[in-house]
Design a protein around this motif. Structure first.
Motif, PDB file in Angstrom:
ATOM      1  N   LEU A  64       0.803  -1.070   0.021  1.00  0.00           N
ATOM      2  CA  LEU A  64      -0.158   0.018   0.054  1.00  0.00           C
ATOM      3  C   LEU A  64       0.839   1.121   0.125  1.00  0.00           C
ATOM      4  O   LEU A  64       0.513   2.381  -0.543  1.00  0.00           O
ATOM      5  CB  LEU A  64      -0.881   0.036   1.248  1.00  0.00           C
ATOM      6  N   PHE A  65       1.865   1.147   0.742  1.00  0.00           N
ATOM      7  CA  PHE A  65       3.018   2.135   0.551  1.00  0.00           C
ATOM      8  C   PHE A  65       3.496   2.513  -0.820  1.00  0.00           C
ATOM      9  O   PHE A  65       3.646   3.745  -1.228  1.00  0.00           O
ATOM     10  CB  PHE A  65       3.877   2.068   1.732  1.00  0.00           C
ATOM     11  N   VAL A  66       3.825   1.403  -1.231  1.00  0.00           N
ATOM     12  CA  VAL A  66       4.304   1.585  -2.840  1.00  0.00           C
ATOM     13  C   VAL A  66       3.508   2.276  -3.740  1.00  0.00           C
ATOM     14  O   VAL A  66       3.676   2.863  -4.706  1.00  0.00           O
ATOM     15  CB  VAL A  66       4.856   0.221  -3.194  1.00  0.00           C
ATOM     16  N   GLY A  80       0.963   4.032  -3.168  1.00  0.00           N
ATOM     17  CA  GLY A  80       0.955   5.771  -3.136  1.00  0.00           C
ATOM     18  C   GLY A  80       2.242   6.283  -3.611  1.00  0.00           C
ATOM     19  O   GLY A  80       2.215   7.387  -4.198  1.00  0.00           O
ATOM     20  N   LEU A  81       3.386   5.895  -3.265  1.00  0.00           N
ATOM     21  CA  LEU A  81       4.603   6.422  -3.658  1.00  0.00           C
ATOM     22  C   LEU A  81       4.778   6.426  -4.954  1.00  0.00           C
ATOM     23  O   LEU A  81       5.308   7.230  -5.717  1.00  0.00           O
ATOM     24  CB  LEU A  81       5.740   5.656  -2.962  1.00  0.00           C
ATOM     25  N   ALA A  82       4.543   5.207  -5.836  1.00  0.00           N
ATOM     26  CA  ALA A  82       4.667   4.890  -7.138  1.00  0.00           C
ATOM     27  C   ALA A  82       3.570   6.262  -7.949  1.00  0.00           C
ATOM     28  O   ALA A  82       4.239   6.547  -9.013  1.00  0.00           O
ATOM     29  CB  ALA A  82       4.316   3.543  -7.402  1.00  0.00           C
ATOM     30  N   ALA A  83       2.629   6.472  -7.385  1.00  0.00           N
ATOM     31  CA  ALA A  83       1.756   7.218  -7.905  1.00  0.00           C
ATOM     32  C   ALA A  83       2.441   8.789  -7.936  1.00  0.00           C
ATOM     33  O   ALA A  83       2.342   9.562  -8.877  1.00  0.00           O
ATOM     34  CB  ALA A  83       0.476   7.477  -7.294  1.00  0.00           C
ATOM     35  N   LEU A  84       3.188   9.087  -6.821  1.00  0.00           N
ATOM     36  CA  LEU A  84       3.691  10.399  -6.849  1.00  0.00           C
ATOM     37  C   LEU A  84       4.925  10.502  -7.851  1.00  0.00           C
ATOM     38  O   LEU A  84       5.284  11.557  -8.353  1.00  0.00           O
ATOM     39  CB  LEU A  84       4.048  10.585  -5.268  1.00  0.00           C
ATOM     40  N   PHE A  85       5.856   9.440  -7.539  1.00  0.00           N
ATOM     41  CA  PHE A  85       7.230   9.570  -8.365  1.00  0.00           C
ATOM     42  C   PHE A  85       7.321   8.818  -9.524  1.00  0.00           C
ATOM     43  O   PHE A  85       8.249   9.178 -10.251  1.00  0.00           O
ATOM     44  CB  PHE A  85       8.253   9.268  -7.083  1.00  0.00           C
ATOM     45  N   LEU A  86       6.532   7.797  -9.754  1.00  0.00           N
ATOM     46  CA  LEU A  86       6.702   7.060 -11.007  1.00  0.00           C
ATOM     47  C   LEU A  86       5.523   7.315 -12.237  1.00  0.00           C
ATOM     48  O   LEU A  86       5.669   6.805 -13.002  1.00  0.00           O
ATOM     49  CB  LEU A  86       6.684   5.543 -10.767  1.00  0.00           C
ATOM     50  N   ALA A 134       9.643   3.136  -0.160  1.00  0.00           N
ATOM     51  CA  ALA A 134      10.481   4.210  -0.714  1.00  0.00           C
ATOM     52  C   ALA A 134      11.873   3.697  -1.701  1.00  0.00           C
ATOM     53  O   ALA A 134      12.009   4.368  -2.516  1.00  0.00           O
ATOM     54  CB  ALA A 134      10.940   5.366   0.196  1.00  0.00           C
ATOM     55  N   GLY A 135      12.396   2.900  -0.950  1.00  0.00           N
ATOM     56  CA  GLY A 135      13.574   2.309  -1.570  1.00  0.00           C
ATOM     57  C   GLY A 135      13.147   1.718  -2.853  1.00  0.00           C
ATOM     58  O   GLY A 135      13.769   1.852  -3.949  1.00  0.00           O
ATOM     59  N   VAL A 136      12.188   0.720  -2.907  1.00  0.00           N
ATOM     60  CA  VAL A 136      11.581   0.316  -4.111  1.00  0.00           C
ATOM     61  C   VAL A 136      11.477   1.206  -5.348  1.00  0.00           C
ATOM     62  O   VAL A 136      11.833   1.166  -6.316  1.00  0.00           O
ATOM     63  CB  VAL A 136      10.582  -0.643  -3.906  1.00  0.00           C
ATOM     64  N   LEU A 171       4.411  -6.604  -4.364  1.00  0.00           N
ATOM     65  CA  LEU A 171       3.309  -7.623  -4.057  1.00  0.00           C
ATOM     66  C   LEU A 171       3.943  -9.192  -4.109  1.00  0.00           C
ATOM     67  O   LEU A 171       3.008  -9.911  -3.858  1.00  0.00           O
ATOM     68  CB  LEU A 171       2.226  -7.529  -5.167  1.00  0.00           C
ATOM     69  N   LEU A 172       5.118  -9.316  -4.357  1.00  0.00           N
ATOM     70  CA  LEU A 172       5.901 -10.721  -3.895  1.00  0.00           C
ATOM     71  C   LEU A 172       6.177 -10.546  -2.472  1.00  0.00           C
ATOM     72  O   LEU A 172       6.535 -11.894  -2.196  1.00  0.00           O
ATOM     73  CB  LEU A 172       6.926 -10.774  -4.720  1.00  0.00           C
ATOM     74  N   GLY A 173       6.047  -9.540  -1.969  1.00  0.00           N
ATOM     75  CA  GLY A 173       6.266  -9.518  -0.415  1.00  0.00           C
ATOM     76  C   GLY A 173       5.659 -10.548   0.483  1.00  0.00           C
ATOM     77  O   GLY A 173       6.265 -11.125   1.443  1.00  0.00           O
ATOM     78  N   PRO A 174       4.372 -10.759   0.352  1.00  0.00           N
ATOM     79  CA  PRO A 174       3.560 -12.079   1.131  1.00  0.00           C
ATOM     80  C   PRO A 174       4.190 -13.100   0.932  1.00  0.00           C
ATOM     81  O   PRO A 174       4.166 -14.014   1.888  1.00  0.00           O
ATOM     82  CB  PRO A 174       2.184 -11.982   0.301  1.00  0.00           C
ATOM     83  N   LEU A 175       5.241 -13.594   0.032  1.00  0.00           N
ATOM     84  CA  LEU A 175       5.875 -14.952   0.069  1.00  0.00           C
ATOM     85  C   LEU A 175       6.801 -14.819   1.264  1.00  0.00           C
ATOM     86  O   LEU A 175       6.984 -15.932   1.898  1.00  0.00           O
ATOM     87  CB  LEU A 175       6.689 -14.921  -1.189  1.00  0.00           C
ATOM     88  N   SER A 176       7.217 -13.600   1.820  1.00  0.00           N
ATOM     89  CA  SER A 176       8.111 -14.020   3.091  1.00  0.00           C
ATOM     90  C   SER A 176       7.246 -14.381   4.391  1.00  0.00           C
ATOM     91  O   SER A 176       7.920 -15.329   4.878  1.00  0.00           O
ATOM     92  CB  SER A 176       8.621 -12.369   3.372  1.00  0.00           C
TER      93      SER A 176
END
Length: 320
Positions: A101-103, A105-111, A158-160, A240-245
């Protein structure tokens, strides 16, 4: 296997590897040393990659590497381990699962990646599935631990996004860029670790084995695959690959620690894994209405030099 499927599969190895972090932290490492643990995970791996690649940043990439290293490593690692030490593993995993969810929002702003309903619902479903997998009744919520988990997730998100935005300099491979970030992040952690935690603890053979695994398999190799994947996938698809962790963490807990996996946990795994798969599906290309699709006009014009130029118009696009 398609090229994208291969990229997704290799990138997925990173969060799968990170799923072992909580187990290694609690079973192999000295307690209450989150900063030292972050340092030992990042700096040795970064220095090893620098020695292998023999490349240093040039120009603006000195500060870009420092920023990426701070976001992906220097801030993320200490906050992650602080959350791991202060929270039950399940609670820490749920707090971290808000990263997509953070990504978004940040992707909409910066990408300029416009969030879609599908992306938002997928991210929410992933977080919900993770919560079913790892949350236990009566789980304790430590305020400092929860805040550390949220900040670590925000830092990594933010790093992503900025890794995707800046790419990497021409002629520099993903391995070198990974080394720059790990080294920069480790150097950020170094003075803070010694200032707050003091001298390193006495280490046992078990501790050294745990740190060696975290530094090389869990960090050097995994982050190389992760940054390589970010280049080739959208920011939302990668995160969205994160849930694999947490899914991997739950399986390790079941296999190595004898932790039970009930029907609720299995349902959560299915939901989280389904959300992960949905996050990798490319959006469908809108179909052209049948009447337009059948309109194909061809014409030719002879230029002064006698060359014939032909153009095919299909729908509203021009094909050369």
């Amino acid at each position: 296997m398609s090229r994208k499927a291969a990229v997704v599969a290799l990138t997925a190895l990173a969060p799968i590897s990170w799923g072992s972090t909580y187990f290694v932290t609690t079973e192999f490492l000295p307690p209450d040393r989150p900063l030292f643990t972050g340092l030992m995970r990042a700096l040795p791996a970064g220095l090893m990659l620098l020695a292998l690649t023999r490349k240093l940043p040039q120009g603006a990439w000195w500060w870009k590497s420092a920023v990426l290293g701070a976001l992906n490593i220097g801030a993320f690692f200490p906050l992650l381990f602080l959350a791991a030490y202060r929270l039950p593993g399940g609670v820490a995993a749920v707090v971290g699962s808000v990263g997509p969810l953070f990504v978004v929002g940040l992707a909409a702003l910066f990408l300029g990646e416009k969030p879609t309903v599908k992306t938002l619902l997928t991210a929410i479903a992933a977080a919900f599935g993770v919560s079913l997998v790892v949350l236990k009744a009566g789980a304790a919520f430590d305020t400092v631990g929860v805040l550390a988990g949220l900040l670590s997730s925000l830092s990594m998100s933010a790093g992503v996004v900025f890794t995707k935005r800046w790419g990497r300099p021409e002629g520099v491979g993903a391995l070198a860029l990974t080394g720059w970030q790990l080294t920069a992040g480790g150097l950020v952690i170094l003075p803070i670790a010694f200032l707050i935690e003091g001298a390193p603890p006495a280490l046992t053979g078990t501790n050294l084995a745990g740190y060696a695994y975290l530094a090389f398999g869990n960090t050097a190799i995994s982050y190389f695959l992760w940054f390589r994947g970010i280049e080739r996938l959208s920011a939302s698809s990668a995160t969205l690959l994160g849930p694999l962790s947490p899914i991997t963490a739950a399986i390790i807990g079941w296999a190595a620690l004898g932790q039970a996996l009930g029907a609720v946990q299995l349902l959560g795994m299915a939901i989280a894994f389904g959300a992960t798969l949905a996050g990798q599906l490319s959006p469908r290309t809108p179909k052209v209405p049948a009447p337009e699709a059948q309109i194909v006009e061809s014409f030719s014009a002879t230029e002064k030099n006698g060359q014939e130029v032909s153009m095919d118009l299909e729908g509203s696009g021009v094909r050369r």
